[in-house]
Design a protein around this motif. Sequence first.
Motif, short mmCIF file in Angstrom:
data_model
loop_
_atom_site.label_atom_id
_atom_site.label_comp_id
_atom_site.label_asym_id
_atom_site.label_seq_id
_atom_site.Cartn_x
_atom_site.Cartn_y
_atom_site.Cartn_z
N ILE A 1 -32.69 -7.86 25.74
CA ILE A 1 -31.53 -8.35 25.99
C ILE A 1 -30.48 -8.08 26.82
O ILE A 1 -30.21 -8.62 27.97
CB ILE A 1 -30.81 -9.09 24.41
N SER B 1 -32.17 -7.70 30.02
CA SER B 1 -32.56 -9.54 30.95
C SER B 1 -30.92 -9.97 30.81
O SER B 1 -30.49 -10.53 31.58
CB SER B 1 -32.83 -10.22 29.96
N HIS B 2 -29.94 -9.45 30.59
CA HIS B 2 -28.80 -10.33 30.85
C HIS B 2 -27.87 -9.26 32.12
O HIS B 2 -26.98 -9.46 32.69
CB HIS B 2 -27.83 -10.35 29.83
N LYS C 1 -37.75 -12.10 30.56
CA LYS C 1 -37.61 -12.65 29.74
C LYS C 1 -38.07 -11.99 28.65
O LYS C 1 -38.11 -12.88 26.80
CB LYS C 1 -39.27 -13.34 29.42
N ASN D 1 -34.61 -12.55 26.16
CA ASN D 1 -33.88 -12.61 26.04
C ASN D 1 -34.42 -13.59 25.02
O ASN D 1 -33.60 -14.13 24.01
CB ASN D 1 -32.77 -13.53 26.79
N VAL E 1 -33.74 -13.19 20.66
CA VAL E 1 -32.73 -13.49 20.29
C VAL E 1 -33.58 -14.40 19.43
O VAL E 1 -33.14 -14.02 17.91
CB VAL E 1 -32.22 -14.59 20.78
N PRO F 1 -23.07 -14.29 24.41
CA PRO F 1 -24.18 -14.26 23.52
C PRO F 1 -23.25 -14.91 21.93
O PRO F 1 -24.23 -14.68 21.28
CB PRO F 1 -23.51 -12.71 23.33
N SER G 1 -25.71 -17.52 19.65
CA SER G 1 -26.57 -17.19 18.62
C SER G 1 -26.01 -17.12 17.46
O SER G 1 -26.70 -17.82 16.14
CB SER G 1 -27.15 -16.29 19.08
N TYR H 1 -32.52 -24.67 24.74
CA TYR H 1 -32.23 -23.07 24.16
C TYR H 1 -31.22 -22.94 22.76
O TYR H 1 -31.00 -22.01 21.89
CB TYR H 1 -31.71 -22.71 25.89
N HIS I 1 -38.25 -19.79 23.78
CA HIS I 1 -37.63 -19.04 22.75
C HIS I 1 -37.40 -20.21 21.30
O HIS I 1 -35.87 -19.92 21.22
CB HIS I 1 -36.24 -19.79 23.73
N TYR J 1 -24.91 -5.95 20.86
CA TYR J 1 -25.72 -7.47 21.03
C TYR J 1 -23.86 -7.94 21.83
O TYR J 1 -23.69 -8.80 22.25
CB TYR J 1 -26.02 -8.49 20.18
#
Length: 342
Positions: A17, A20-21, A40, A42, A45, A124, A127, A189, A241, A283
């Motif tokens: 993750i 990806s960010h 992809k 992420n 999560v 973040p 989540s 999402y 997702h 995270y």
Amino acid sequence: MKIPQITFTRFIAAMAIVISHFNKDMFLYNIDYISNVFLKANVGVSYFFILSGFIMVVAYHKKERIDCFDYYKNRFARIYPLYVLGLLLYLVTRYSNFSFYKIFLYLFGLQSWIPGKAMILNFPGWSISVEFLFYLIFPILYNYFYAKGNKSIWLITGMIWIITQFFSGLYAESSYYEGPHTESHELLYYFPLMHINEFLAGNLAGIFFVKNHQKTNYDIPLVLIFILIILSLIFIPLFYHNGLMAVLFIPFIVLISKNNGVITRLFSMKPLEYLGEASYAVYITHIPVLYILREVIQWSGYSIKIDQVFGIYIIVLICTSVLFYQCIEKPLRDYLKKLPIK
């Protein structure tokens, strides 16, 4: 029941993750196929949500009934200190985004319930807003379904999973032909109810595991499942997702928990297990740590290539996360759990 080998997988998902960010100009995004994986990544999560459901059942499966207050206090102690720390670190460089309304939504974990607000402040945290829902309902699920062996929860979970995939498929199709829509994007999402199927699926995987936890060597199946996960992200353009990857994540989680092969011996090594323990800090603080690092580099006046920044960032992030885990998360968790509040 402790499963040390699964702890390190949390660190792997967290780092995926993080990448990806990061800036898409990084070298990893210039490599064919590899770039598809990290674009992809992420979906990690989703892995967290499923694993959370799995671990909850494994941790409490011997109890006849869960005391709701004790459970909520323990969950609060586990998750909230670093959740607030992530916000404070974020405001160091993004103080202009401060508003009492945003702070209120973030601190009470409501951002993912409000259209257009899921990504406010330390994004973040969306989540964790979803996880708050999981924590709220788990004692009820356990006391009235899992502890009593109520089989209807399997049917309910299957129906919720199918409905979720149906609406996710509609969104993916409409986005393909008409372009993404902000409201539907936010709903699918980030909206907590769209992720409840992942937590429930993880719960059922946990029930299966505690009833069938005999150890054997699953190294080869684990490698094959991991390859399937990577190939799916590279070649199959689906909406991953909202629980679709449960079909691969759940076998992976169950098999690595039952495994006694080389992978388990490797992942159970104390340094790797420790990194897994610090994965929540990785995270929840990775965005504010990145923002602060960028400010420091800009202030220094040095011209540093993006790939070099990435290397520095990963080192700084791991070091700070270990520090946050050791000096903030653990002591505050232990302190809050011992408070005689009733």
